[in-house]
Design an enzyme around this catalytic site. Structure first.
Site, PDB file in Angstrom:
ATOM      1  N   SER A 126       6.619  -8.784 -32.753  1.00  0.00           N
ATOM      2  CA  SER A 126       5.638  -9.529 -31.954  1.00  0.00           C
ATOM      3  C   SER A 126       5.626 -10.986 -32.401  1.00  0.00           C
ATOM      4  CB  SER A 126       4.263  -8.880 -32.096  1.00  0.00           C
ATOM      5  OG  SER A 126       3.360  -9.425 -31.163  1.00  0.00           O
ATOM      6  N   ASN A 127       4.613 -11.728 -32.042  1.00  0.00           N
ATOM      7  CA  ASN A 127       4.488 -13.125 -32.482  1.00  0.00           C
ATOM      8  C   ASN A 127       3.019 -13.436 -32.765  1.00  0.00           C
ATOM      9  OD1 ASN A 127       3.215 -14.158 -29.947  1.00  0.00           O
ATOM     10  ND2 ASN A 127       5.167 -13.440 -29.096  1.00  0.00           N
ATOM     11  N   ARG A 128       2.749 -14.673 -33.170  1.00  0.00           N
ATOM     12  CA  ARG A 128       1.399 -15.012 -33.651  1.00  0.00           C
ATOM     13  C   ARG A 128       0.430 -15.440 -32.552  1.00  0.00           C
ATOM     14  NH1 ARG A 128       1.911 -15.282 -39.157  1.00  0.00           N
ATOM     15  NH2 ARG A 128       3.965 -15.891 -39.919  1.00  0.00           N
ATOM     16  N   ALA A 165       2.905 -15.479 -24.637  1.00  0.00           N
ATOM     17  CA  ALA A 165       4.097 -15.675 -25.471  1.00  0.00           C
ATOM     18  C   ALA A 165       4.917 -14.396 -25.367  1.00  0.00           C
ATOM     19  CB  ALA A 165       3.679 -15.938 -26.907  1.00  0.00           C
TER      20      ALA A 165
END
Ligand code: CTP
Length: 399
Positions: free
Chosen positions: A208-210, A275
């Site tokens: 995943s991402n932030r 995102a």
């Protein structure tokens, strides 16, 4: 429409003041908060007790109050009001208003008020058509006040003609209309994506991402505030979207793709703030992968670029806005993303700007429009950034 609206009713010396009781009652019934101002002459026609009881507030008719002599209640009342409604407005009060005379509290509130002012004149027909009254009404209209012209009919003097105050029901209908200004995005269907996606590696792990989803949520809220019918498609985030915003929750880029394409053609405005993962594991394991002693690799395949697909399918009437998060060659990259994905606008945030990007409550953006014109904004809280973006969209496409 009038629920919670703060209306100051100014009553002056005219026989039509008896109708103010009904006017105040109707406004209160519509949910408005009403405070009444009376001139001394008005009290000859209707009692303050009647209007205080109906408005559920004390009537104000002098500058000072109590032993301490509060002298500035006119400022407080003027600041409180969403609307100042002077009904009935006598020839004398109209003249004083037109010339800035300020010898009673009603006139002081009028001069202090920055809210809209509506005036409902009431007087005998000769007074109403007298050149001085006509000039005074013209001056008041030129000064930005709204005049509710007197109606024709039987007057208290027994004469027939123009000069009757409009009926309370008509005044209330007018006031309701005044508050019913259409929001710029009323009826516009808007889709916003927010947050990260999660791409499963196995039964318990994911890539995943932030992204916190804050920017997307702020955009959804601002669009809704401006009247749009918003659908939010959101990856897993810790925040709750506002009530009234239809929300579709997804986890993976593939699910976001399906959810977006299902409703895309029916949307007038699309803001792709999520995102989305660019890659996803080719074969996520259905069980939990076991630890091994040697190095390991996860094979990834590209996901569909949802925004690019929407750009290629977009109708002329649709407005498509993308986001670019860059760390180097920011402007050049953002410009080419806008062009390659056929976007009407792209919002660039650079991770090189302090306080901008993932996780922060603030953001610093530049907007590049379809003519490659660039607007750069200061570092601001994300809700203000959202309102800058939505204002720009409204200015370009909805005004
Ligand atoms: N986007 C998308 N689908 C993807 C990847 C990105 O719709 N699979 C959208 C994002 O929501 C964003 C825009 O494309 O509005 C740009 O995303 P970004 O990650 O900045 O750029 P990419 O096109 O993925 O290119 P790169 O990662 O190489 O910078």
């Amino acid at each position: 429409m009038l629920k919670g609206k703060k209306i100051v009713v100014g009553v002056t010396g005219s026989i039509a003041a008896y109708k103010t009781a009904v006017l105040v009652r109707l406004l209160v019934k519509e949910g408005a908060h009403v405070r009444v101002l009376m001139t001394d002459a008005a009290k000859e026609f209707i009692t303050p007790l009647t209007l205080a009881t109906l408005s559920k507030n004390p009537v104000v008719s002098s500058f000072t109050k109590g032993d301490m002599g509060e002298w500035n209640n006119h400022v407080e009342i003027a600041n409180w009001a969403d609307l100042l409604l002077i009904a009935p407005a006598s020839a004398d009060t109209l003249a004083r208003m037109a010339h800035g005379t300020c010898d009673n509290v009603l006139l002081a509130v009028y001069l202090s008020a920055s809210c809209p002012v509506v005036v409902a004149p009431a007087m005998d027909l000769e007074m109403y058509r007298h050149a001085t009254t006509v000039t005074n009404l013209k001056t008041l209209a030129e000064n930005g006040n709204t005049i509710l012209p007197a109606a024709k009919g039987e007057l208290a003097s027994g004469l027939l003609g123009e000069g009757r105050m409009q009926e309370p029901e008509e005044i209330v209908a007018f006031v309701k209309k005044k508050f019913d200004h259409k929001l710029p995005l009323t009826g516009v269907k808007a889709m916003v994506t927010a947050g990260p996606t999660q791409e499963p590696i196995d039964a318990v792990r994911y890539i995943s991402n932030r992204s916190s989803g804050k920017m997307g949520l702020a955009l959804a809220r601002e669009l809704s505030r401006q009247g749009a019918e918003v659908t939010l498609i959101s990856g897993p985030i810790a925040l709750e979207p506002d009530e009234g915003i239809r929300t579709i929750q997804i986890e993976t880029a593939a699910e976001m793709h399906t959810a977006c394409m299902k409703i895309f053609s029916g949307q007038k405005l699309v803001l792709m703030a999520a995102a989305v993962a660019d890659y996803t594991p080719i074969k996520p394991a259905t069980h939990k992968l076991k630890k091994k002693d040697n190095n390991t690799a996860i094979e990834l395949k590209p996901t569909t670029d949802i925004l690019a697909e929407m750009g290629s399918k977009k109708k002329k009437s649709q407005v498509l806005v993308g986001f670019a998060l860059e760390t180097n060659d920011e402007m050049a990259n953002a410009k080419s993303k806008r062009k390659n994905k056929n976007l009407d606008m792209i919002v660039l945030n650079s991770l090189n700007d302090q306080g901008a990007g993932f996780g922060h409550n603030t953001n610093k953006i530049s907007i590049i429009d379809h003519k490659n014109r660039i607007t750069t904004f200061e570092l601001k809280p994300k809700n203000q950034v959202a309102s800058d973006i939505v204002d720009k969209i409204i200015q370009e496409y909805f005004s």
